[in-house]
Design an enzyme around this catalytic site. Sequence first.
Site, mmCIF file in Angstrom:
data_model
loop_
_atom_site.group_PDB
_atom_site.id
_atom_site.type_symbol
_atom_site.label_atom_id
_atom_site.label_comp_id
_atom_site.label_asym_id
_atom_site.label_seq_id
_atom_site.Cartn_x
_atom_site.Cartn_y
_atom_site.Cartn_z
ATOM 1 N N GLU A 35 0.799 -1.221 0.000
ATOM 2 C CA GLU A 35 0.000 0.000 0.000
ATOM 3 C C GLU A 35 0.835 1.276 0.000
ATOM 4 O O GLU A 35 0.435 2.283 -0.585
ATOM 5 C CB GLU A 35 -0.937 0.003 1.216
ATOM 6 C CG GLU A 35 -2.091 -0.966 1.127
ATOM 7 C CD GLU A 35 -3.098 -0.576 0.061
ATOM 8 O OE1 GLU A 35 -3.340 0.633 -0.133
ATOM 9 O OE2 GLU A 35 -3.628 -1.489 -0.601
ATOM 10 N N SER B 259 -39.362 -12.602 51.683
ATOM 11 C CA SER B 259 -38.797 -12.956 52.993
ATOM 12 C C SER B 259 -37.282 -12.987 53.002
ATOM 13 O O SER B 259 -36.687 -13.450 53.991
ATOM 14 C CB SER B 259 -39.334 -14.330 53.424
ATOM 15 O OG SER B 259 -40.738 -14.304 53.566
#
Length: 683
Positions: A89, A345
């Site tokens: 590139e 509870s």
Amino acid sequence: MKRGRSLDWAQGQRTKRWCAAIAIVMLSLFTLDVALPPPLYRARDISPVVLDKDGVWLRAFTTKEGRWRLQARLDEIDPEFLRRLVKIEDRNFWVHPGVDPLAMARASGTYLHKRRVVSGGSTITMQLARMLEPRPRNVGSKLIEMIRAVQIERRLSKRQILAAYLTMTPYGGNLEGVRAASRAYFGRDPQALDDAEMALLIALPQAPEARRPDRRAALAKKARDQVIEKFVRVGAISPRLAAEARQAEIPKRTPFPVRAELASESIVRDHPGQSVIRSTLDARLQMMIEPLVRAHAQGLGDDVSTAVIVVEIKNRAVRASVGGAGRDRAGGYIDMTRAVRSPGSTLKPFIYAMAFDDGVAAPETLVEDAPRRFGSYLPENFDRVFHGEVRVSDALQQSLNLPAVATLQKVGAERFEATLTQAGAKPRIPRRDLIEPGLALALGGVGMTLEEIATLYAALGDRGVSRPLNYVEPASLRSAHLMRPQTAQKVLTILAGTPTPAGRAPWRLAQDAPQIAFKTGTSYGFRDAWSIGVGEGYVVAVWAGRPDGAPRAQATGRTDALPLLFQIFDRLDRAPGAEPLLEEKRQTAAPGVARLDRDDPTAPHILFPPDNAEIVVSDRGVALAARGREPLTWFAGGQALNREPSSGRVIWKPAGEGFFDVTVIDADGRRATTQVRVRRDAG
């Protein structure tokens, strides 16, 4: 002579003008560079990724634009891939200032010769500039990209530029960056790539939509093979390896894994701006529990969801969190681990723990389980059966309501609510009730979350010390003492004796069974079913119910939540360094009050100062007096008081005016407390 001097003077003036012009141009360029910087902030818009405690992928999230853009870290990318990428590139990437004049000249020459674009001449930095600011592909845009590339080179190092490029490179669809592409097509990060994979990752960004492997596999293969040929030309691989690479199939795109879906959302929301978040969750445990939760919810009904939290007690690390049974079920998008529900509870163990700490009760204390009115409050047992006189330990194991309410009355509802809040589990009082908490707090008449319930039970398993749960290391250092260590052990011993579910032998009778102290809870109207267990170094908290809060007939914590709790414990290995839940030696109960509901003549009682009294104190202090089993230990304002050697009296000299708590503790650990207001003697 004059003519020579005139020429020299004119030459000097021209030089000055040129210098001034150059200075103006440079200043203008510098001003423009500062005023119009490249939008590098766009490269920081990253998809957050949540990892487990060992770095295993749990879940990633798209950016605000809906793109998968995972941050590229060069140290975690195959170095050979980086070398080949730069060679193909931008071969002069490491030396040029953002623009490569040789590459531009070569691209222009080939275009003039062949009348078509053969190579673009754009450097990696110029491509990054184009990704930051997309523009139409023309000469003007190319010039802007060149300027932006120079600006970028001034601000970032070469490695930073390459990392940003590999973060934003398009790979088709909503995939951006080499990590997202590698994850989507290869199922892993790009740390070790073969030749075919490297070639595909280099080829796709050149035409990401035209070469998408999931839509145009033939074009993707053709482009990949062309890059493989380039590998041969630059000497990266041999022709034989190139031939092997061309035989590789083009991969299909696979979805990213999603584990701990709702927990990951909460973690990302709680840690904004972080691209990679390593959590305390355990991916292996998470993957094991999620199917159990879904299967359990399906067995309870189409409209039912289930939530689970598994906490390692030692460091309060949340090892698994399942907020629901799946998004395909009603309310599946709600994280029920953080939803406020009635705890039923589940708070009863902590009421008795405070009573044990206060010395007003012990496991063997007798308490009346019979119909009784507490002011305007008339509670009844879940099964509407009363058992008469029972021990506190039996009342807790059977989850009887009347003894719990009576004990809360002794402890004080406001004080109990304040203690829970200090421990990190603040009860939410319904709007229809009074601002102050009432005795209904004992039976779940408030709102709490599964996380908060797990926090309380983790303190129970950690000698009474409460600390926040941790989803991300490091652990919080904040802590609070919820109860004394001896009290925590007493409560665990009681809960470990709770009857096990039908068809399951008690752990004491089963070989290699986990030791579990557990409590179930059912909210009013059968809306919420709970089960919480402590054992093997973990707390496991389970909730089951409808996310919309609708009631379900006869759905209790014991029937709908407890079976899942035991399934999870059966699959847990003991946490590192975890001690046995119960001591091997026989547990001996501390001396207790004969009956909770009657005054004990042997209990300590403060004679002076009386409760709610206002006393005037001089510099000599005030003598304290009490009856009880000697020796008596005194505290005032949180400070221990000593007896005078000569008289044997306890003299209290308050540090100043105000309200103080005065406490006396007898030889059996029982205590009595009064609150007084102190005024200083003006004389």
